[in-house]
Enzyme design. Structure first.
Site, PDB file in Angstrom:
ATOM      1  N   ASP A  67      40.762  37.956  36.133  1.00 33.20           N
ATOM      2  CA  ASP A  67      41.811  38.289  37.101  1.00 33.20           C
ATOM      3  C   ASP A  67      43.073  37.465  36.878  1.00 33.20           C
ATOM      4  OD1 ASP A  67      40.436  35.966  37.925  1.00 33.20           O
ATOM      5  OD2 ASP A  67      39.389  37.052  39.485  1.00 33.20           O
ATOM      6  N   ASP A 136      32.285  34.782  50.162  1.00 38.78           N
ATOM      7  CA  ASP A 136      32.092  36.107  50.759  1.00 38.78           C
ATOM      8  C   ASP A 136      31.440  37.078  49.776  1.00 38.78           C
ATOM      9  OD1 ASP A 136      34.131  36.576  48.945  1.00 38.78           O
ATOM     10  OD2 ASP A 136      35.602  37.260  50.408  1.00 38.78           O
ATOM     11  N   HIS A 138      32.503  37.752  46.603  1.00 42.77           N
ATOM     12  CA  HIS A 138      33.345  38.434  45.602  1.00 42.77           C
ATOM     13  C   HIS A 138      33.048  37.927  44.190  1.00 42.77           C
ATOM     14  CE1 HIS A 138      36.543  35.160  46.502  1.00 42.77           C
ATOM     15  NE2 HIS A 138      36.218  34.975  45.240  1.00 42.77           N
ATOM     16  N   GLU A 143      36.729  41.961  46.399  1.00 40.70           N
ATOM     17  CA  GLU A 143      36.353  41.457  47.714  1.00 40.70           C
ATOM     18  C   GLU A 143      35.349  42.418  48.358  1.00 40.70           C
ATOM     19  OE1 GLU A 143      37.151  38.571  48.504  1.00 40.70           O
ATOM     20  OE2 GLU A 143      39.264  38.063  48.264  1.00 40.70           O
TER      21      GLU A 143
HETATM   22  C1  F6R Z   1      38.237  33.422  39.421  1.00 43.54           C
HETATM   23  C2  F6R Z   1      37.405  34.420  40.087  1.00 43.54           C
HETATM   24  C3  F6R Z   1      36.804  34.167  41.432  1.00 43.54           C
HETATM   25  C4  F6R Z   1      36.123  32.785  41.547  1.00 43.54           C
HETATM   26  C5  F6R Z   1      35.583  32.596  42.953  1.00 43.54           C
HETATM   27  C6  F6R Z   1      34.952  31.222  43.122  1.00 43.54           C
HETATM   28  O1  F6R Z   1      38.710  33.902  38.187  1.00 43.54           O
HETATM   29  O2  F6R Z   1      37.256  35.468  39.566  1.00 43.54           O
HETATM   30  O3  F6R Z   1      35.844  35.174  41.678  1.00 43.54           O
HETATM   31  O4  F6R Z   1      35.108  32.701  40.604  1.00 43.54           O
HETATM   32  O5  F6R Z   1      36.617  32.733  43.882  1.00 43.54           O
HETATM   33  O6  F6R Z   1      35.933  30.243  43.057  1.00 43.54           O
HETATM   34  P1  F6R Z   1      35.561  28.703  42.920  1.00 43.54           P
HETATM   35  O7  F6R Z   1      34.912  28.530  41.601  1.00 43.54           O
HETATM   36  O8  F6R Z   1      36.889  27.977  42.987  1.00 43.54           O
HETATM   37  O9  F6R Z   1      34.638  28.388  44.049  1.00 43.54           O
END
Ligand code: F6R
Length: 260
Positions: A67, A136, A138, A143
């Site tokens: 992303d 959540d 994702h 999401e």
């Molecule tokens: C980032 C991504 C998100 C993160 C998720 C967890 O490229 O795709 O899905 O993996 O938000 O974030 P952290 O690792 O900061 O807890």
């Protein structure tokens, strides 16, 4: 799904790095799917150390990130391109021309997303996709309520995700509301998936994604359908798994011929 529980986030990251390194050694032009955020930082550290100390060669590797924020100027320090350069790209011999993030200047977002998907296909598909998971559920920025068949597209971040990501910005208001993310269908086409989750704040979502029902309200639960998904956890992220003893039993009795 293979559930692998390690004592610490470092131990789980080392294991993930070994799996990625083995793939790159066996297939020097491997295609890696990459994630950002806090979770994969140690994995990148380990891969950088393997590059420096063991000569792990990324020269022919291609990468696709999950992303990227939409609407941030290219030179903004909080773009995921910047993160990747900081923690991984500039510390290895990766060829920047083979690193792709889902970006769009905004004139024709759909065409830019299509082109990103086409590029993945042209490169032969993703060999290993690294994933973190949001509290959540994702994956990427798909999401809750995202279509489980979705492709790369623009998405609106939840307020919760924006709040979590505010640490990478100088003020919470600066966090973009939109991003472009690989779709869940896109992620599911990767040949292998490594999802990492660390810390007690991830224990509930880990239990939901591993042991709960398949639902678009926990997008990561789709991985129950992936034929090659490893879930790498530290001790605290595994705390709410009801069948933890079984997963540990399976892993410690894994036959040699099945080790990968
Ligand atoms: C980032 C991504 C998100 C993160 C998720 C967890 O490229 O795709 O899905 O993996 O938000 O974030 P952290 O690792 O900061 O807890």
């Amino acid at each position: 799904m293979e559930i692998i529980i390690q004592q610490s986030d470092r131990a789980a990251s080392v294991l993930a790095a070994k799996i990625v390194a083995a793939k790159v050694r066996q297939k020097p032009d491997a295609v890696l799917g990459l994630a950002t955020g806090d979770t994969p930082l140690m994995l990148y550290e380990e891969l950088v150390a393997m590059h420096r100390n063991e000569g792990l060669d990324f020269a022919r590797v291609t990468t696709f990130n999950l992303d990227e924020y939409f609407g941030l100027p290219e030179q903004h320090p909080s773009t995921y391109r910047h993160y990747m350069e900081e923690y991984f790209f500039k510390r290895t011999n990766i060829d920047l021309r083979r690193t792709f993030l889902p970006v769009s200047a905004g004139r024709d977002v759909e065409a830019d997303c299509r082109q990103f998907e086409e590029k993945i296909k042209e490169c032969g598909g993703i060999d290993i996709q690294i994933l973190g998971v949001g509290q959540d559920g994702h994956i990427g920025f798909n999401e809750p309520s995202s279509s489980l068949a979705s492709r790369t597209r623009i998405k609106t971040l939840t307020q919760e995700t924006r709040k979590n990501n505010a640490k990478f910005f100088s003020s919470p208001d600066e966090v973009p509301k939109h991003c472009i993310t690989m779709g869940i269908g896109t992620i599911m086409e990767s040949k292998q998936v490594l999802l990492l989750a660390f810390g007690s704040k991830k224990s509930q979502v880990v239990a939901q994604l591993v042991e709960g029902p398949l639902t678009a309200m926990v997008p990561a639960s789709i991985l129950q359908f992936h034929p090659q998904a490893k879930i790498l956890l530290d001790d605290s992220a595994a705390a709410q798994l009801r069948r933890r003893d079984y997963y540990e039993w399976v892993y410690s009795n894994k036959p040699n011929w099945q080790k990968n």
